[in-house]
Scaffold this motif. Structure first.
Motif, PDB file in Angstrom:
ATOM      1  N   LEU A 142     -49.821 -24.768  13.137  1.00 26.90           N
ATOM      2  CA  LEU A 142     -49.224 -26.037  12.716  1.00 26.90           C
ATOM      3  C   LEU A 142     -47.984 -25.793  11.879  1.00 26.90           C
ATOM      4  CD1 LEU A 142     -52.573 -27.754  11.789  1.00 26.90           C
ATOM      5  CD2 LEU A 142     -51.082 -28.337  13.705  1.00 26.90           C
ATOM      6  N   GLY A 143     -47.896 -24.605  11.301  1.00 23.29           N
ATOM      7  CA  GLY A 143     -46.732 -24.295  10.491  1.00 23.29           C
ATOM      8  C   GLY A 143     -46.775 -22.871  10.000  1.00 23.29           C
ATOM      9  N   ALA A 144     -45.599 -22.367   9.636  1.00 21.40           N
ATOM     10  CA  ALA A 144     -45.507 -21.015   9.080  1.00 21.40           C
ATOM     11  C   ALA A 144     -44.306 -20.959   8.148  1.00 21.40           C
ATOM     12  CB  ALA A 144     -45.357 -19.983  10.193  1.00 21.40           C
ATOM     13  N   VAL A 145     -44.451 -20.222   7.062  1.00 24.67           N
ATOM     14  CA  VAL A 145     -43.344 -20.067   6.112  1.00 24.67           C
ATOM     15  C   VAL A 145     -43.180 -18.594   5.749  1.00 24.67           C
ATOM     16  CG1 VAL A 145     -43.674 -22.337   5.042  1.00 24.67           C
ATOM     17  CG2 VAL A 145     -44.773 -20.349   4.047  1.00 24.67           C
ATOM     18  N   VAL A 174     -43.550 -14.201   0.027  1.00 26.04           N
ATOM     19  CA  VAL A 174     -44.708 -15.052   0.309  1.00 26.04           C
ATOM     20  C   VAL A 174     -44.632 -15.414   1.786  1.00 26.04           C
ATOM     21  CG1 VAL A 174     -45.837 -17.279  -0.110  1.00 26.04           C
ATOM     22  CG2 VAL A 174     -44.756 -16.049  -2.019  1.00 26.04           C
ATOM     23  N   VAL A 175     -45.697 -15.130   2.525  1.00 27.19           N
ATOM     24  CA  VAL A 175     -45.776 -15.620   3.904  1.00 27.19           C
ATOM     25  C   VAL A 175     -47.049 -16.447   4.014  1.00 27.19           C
ATOM     26  CG1 VAL A 175     -44.590 -13.571   4.794  1.00 27.19           C
ATOM     27  CG2 VAL A 175     -47.081 -13.714   4.953  1.00 27.19           C
ATOM     28  N   GLY A 176     -47.011 -17.453   4.871  1.00 21.95           N
ATOM     29  CA  GLY A 176     -48.192 -18.292   5.042  1.00 21.95           C
ATOM     30  C   GLY A 176     -48.207 -18.920   6.412  1.00 21.95           C
ATOM     31  N   ALA A 177     -49.400 -19.265   6.871  1.00 25.62           N
ATOM     32  CA  ALA A 177     -49.560 -19.920   8.166  1.00 25.62           C
ATOM     33  C   ALA A 177     -50.685 -20.934   8.074  1.00 25.62           C
ATOM     34  CB  ALA A 177     -49.867 -18.894   9.249  1.00 25.62           C
ATOM     35  N   ALA A 178     -50.485 -22.072   8.740  1.00 23.77           N
ATOM     36  CA  ALA A 178     -51.509 -23.115   8.799  1.00 23.77           C
ATOM     37  C   ALA A 178     -51.886 -23.362  10.250  1.00 23.77           C
ATOM     38  CB  ALA A 178     -50.990 -24.419   8.180  1.00 23.77           C
ATOM     39  N   SER A 179     -53.180 -23.583  10.485  1.00 20.16           N
ATOM     40  CA  SER A 179     -53.656 -23.822  11.845  1.00 20.16           C
ATOM     41  C   SER A 179     -54.901 -24.691  11.776  1.00 20.16           C
ATOM     42  CB  SER A 179     -53.974 -22.492  12.538  1.00 20.16           C
ATOM     43  OG  SER A 179     -54.889 -21.748  11.753  1.00 20.16           O
ATOM     44  N   GLU A 208     -54.626 -14.237  11.404  1.00 26.60           N
ATOM     45  CA  GLU A 208     -53.903 -13.221  12.182  1.00 26.60           C
ATOM     46  C   GLU A 208     -52.395 -13.391  12.069  1.00 26.60           C
ATOM     47  OE1 GLU A 208     -55.286 -12.414  16.179  1.00 26.60           O
ATOM     48  OE2 GLU A 208     -57.324 -12.945  15.573  1.00 26.60           O
ATOM     49  N   ALA A 209     -51.943 -14.628  12.100  1.00 26.50           N
ATOM     50  CA  ALA A 209     -50.503 -14.873  12.004  1.00 26.50           C
ATOM     51  C   ALA A 209     -49.956 -14.398  10.654  1.00 26.50           C
ATOM     52  CB  ALA A 209     -50.203 -16.359  12.213  1.00 26.50           C
ATOM     53  N   THR A 210     -50.737 -14.560   9.606  1.00 28.28           N
ATOM     54  CA  THR A 210     -50.298 -14.107   8.277  1.00 28.28           C
ATOM     55  C   THR A 210     -50.084 -12.590   8.268  1.00 28.28           C
ATOM     56  OG1 THR A 210     -51.372 -15.941   7.167  1.00 28.28           O
ATOM     57  CG2 THR A 210     -50.948 -13.994   5.834  1.00 28.28           C
ATOM     58  N   ALA A 211     -51.042 -11.871   8.825  1.00 23.13           N
ATOM     59  CA  ALA A 211     -50.902 -10.408   8.889  1.00 23.13           C
ATOM     60  C   ALA A 211     -49.697 -10.019   9.745  1.00 23.13           C
ATOM     61  CB  ALA A 211     -52.185  -9.783   9.448  1.00 23.13           C
ATOM     62  N   PHE A 212     -49.532 -10.725  10.863  1.00 21.63           N
ATOM     63  CA  PHE A 212     -48.393 -10.468  11.750  1.00 21.63           C
ATOM     64  C   PHE A 212     -47.065 -10.702  11.026  1.00 21.63           C
ATOM     65  CE2 PHE A 212     -45.204 -12.211  14.644  1.00 21.63           C
ATOM     66  CZ  PHE A 212     -45.204 -11.324  15.708  1.00 21.63           C
ATOM     67  N   LEU A 213     -46.960 -11.842  10.338  1.00 22.13           N
ATOM     68  CA  LEU A 213     -45.698 -12.184   9.662  1.00 22.13           C
ATOM     69  C   LEU A 213     -45.292 -11.106   8.661  1.00 22.13           C
ATOM     70  CD1 LEU A 213     -46.307 -16.003   8.948  1.00 22.13           C
ATOM     71  CD2 LEU A 213     -44.612 -15.051  10.553  1.00 22.13           C
TER      72      LEU A 213
END
Lengths: 146, 83, 146, 83
Positions: C71-74, C90-95, C103-108
């Motif tokens: 839904l979003g990523a920063v 700072v990285v973050g992901a919402a789903s 997984e997206a957080t680790a990827f970012l």
């Protein structure tokens, strides 16, 4: 630093992570579970087994600290009525390097989902309520850490 | 033994907890639960399917074949759904 | 919601994640990299390639949103002098569900480490400074997403 | 072509950027960098080992065998260390 907290009042990610953030590690990872407006859900209600919950969550944290080199880990879980948009659970881990914090965070939430005695009931706008069914996918995710 | 119920099991039985003597011949958690089905319509509905129930004996998760010996509190509930 | 930000003033995890937290997803995951007091380090200095940095970080976010249903990523990265204890990134992901956000957080963060044009210099209490060497382990972690 | 330098490369050369014509016969990024070594003691030190350098041509990461044609800005820097 290992901290377990069961709260019957609103929680925030930042407040639960504040101690971890100042612990001196280079890496801080967290996961927050938030009540979702899922098909008309207005709130969820969380029931738990008070005399068992804290010990279960502590065991999950102990398992994480045994597995990864962590400077700290926290698990905070709401109980009672939680409206849409509010956090239900915050888990976090701090470590020197990022791999440990990231993996421990996934472990903490995956294990919490299958091992801790909480039950969710969804409340709908029309006044009805329904117990949430456990998901097989949660068992699968939890077992991959075995 | 103290029996404690949670979530849909608690609702179907209509009790949060009750005290019951372990019936003669019941050695395991499963034996006790099968016997409990006969205690009321609510018990029968709530405890109908062992495979959809989970158990904790003295606050430790156990399976239906766990022995009851020396247990003080048996909790019966559906699969957990926290997080 | 995709957001990239380069900041030459202090950043906090909560401020960078605030939009993601209110996006309506059930899952919010984040990673914060913090300056560590590593053998007498008092601060790190971050140099970057201004005309390239933002596009690189946007590509990392695009790759994450192509790979997972988010839904979003920063991604927010500090530049300039950052004292010990302050966040660098700072990285973050919402789903909707947790697997994607985790997984997206680790990827970012893994991809940012190898793909974005930042360079760190450590400043020590005695006034000396030293460029940080790239780590082979970062390449290894980044490549596992290939 | 505009050359831009970062981090330890910038420090060793003593410049953030400079404009240089592509020397005759230089077709790749690597060709250009090898030629640059001869421009000063700082260039020689900074650009000594191609394997420890990274390159971006017009803000896109490239390897030393990338062709220079039509490029406007070549960035030369050590491996990145952000995050």
């Amino acid at each position: 630093m290992k901290k377990v907290r069961i709260s019957n009042t609103p929680i925030t990610t930042e407040a639960e992570l504040s101690t971890l953030a100042g612990i001196g590690g280079g890496a801080l990872s967290s996961f927050t579970g938030i009540v979702r407006d899922d098909g008309g859900v207005t709130a969820i209600e969380l029931e738990h087994y008070p005399s068992m919950t804290e010990a279960c969550l502590s065991r999950v944290i102990e398992a994480a600290t045994a597995r990864w080199s962590l400077l700290g880990a926290v698990v905070t879980h709401r109980v009672g009525i939680v409206p849409v948009g509010d956090p239900v659970v915050v888990v976090g881990a701090a470590s020197l390097h990022r791999a440990e914090a990231l993996e421990a965070t996934a472990f903490l939430i995956d294990r919490l989902k299958t091992d801790a005695p909480f039950w969710k009931r969804e409340h709908y706008a029309d006044g009805t309520a329904k117990w949430v069914e456990a998901k097989l996918s949660d068992d699968t995710r939890s077992e991959r850490w075995a | 033994m103290k029996l404690v119920y949670f979530a849909s099991v608690r609702e179907a039985i209509g009790l949060s907890s009750e005290d019951r003597d372990i019936p003669y011949g019941a050695r395991t958690v499963g034996d006790f639960v099968v016997w409990l089905r006969g205690q009321s319509q609510g018990h029968a509905v709530a405890l109908d399917d062992l495979s959809r129930l989970r158990f904790a004996l003295d606050q430790n998760m156990v399976t239906a074949d766990a022995l009851l010996v020396d247990g003080e509190e048996l909790a019966i509930f559906p699969p957990v759904t926290g997080g």
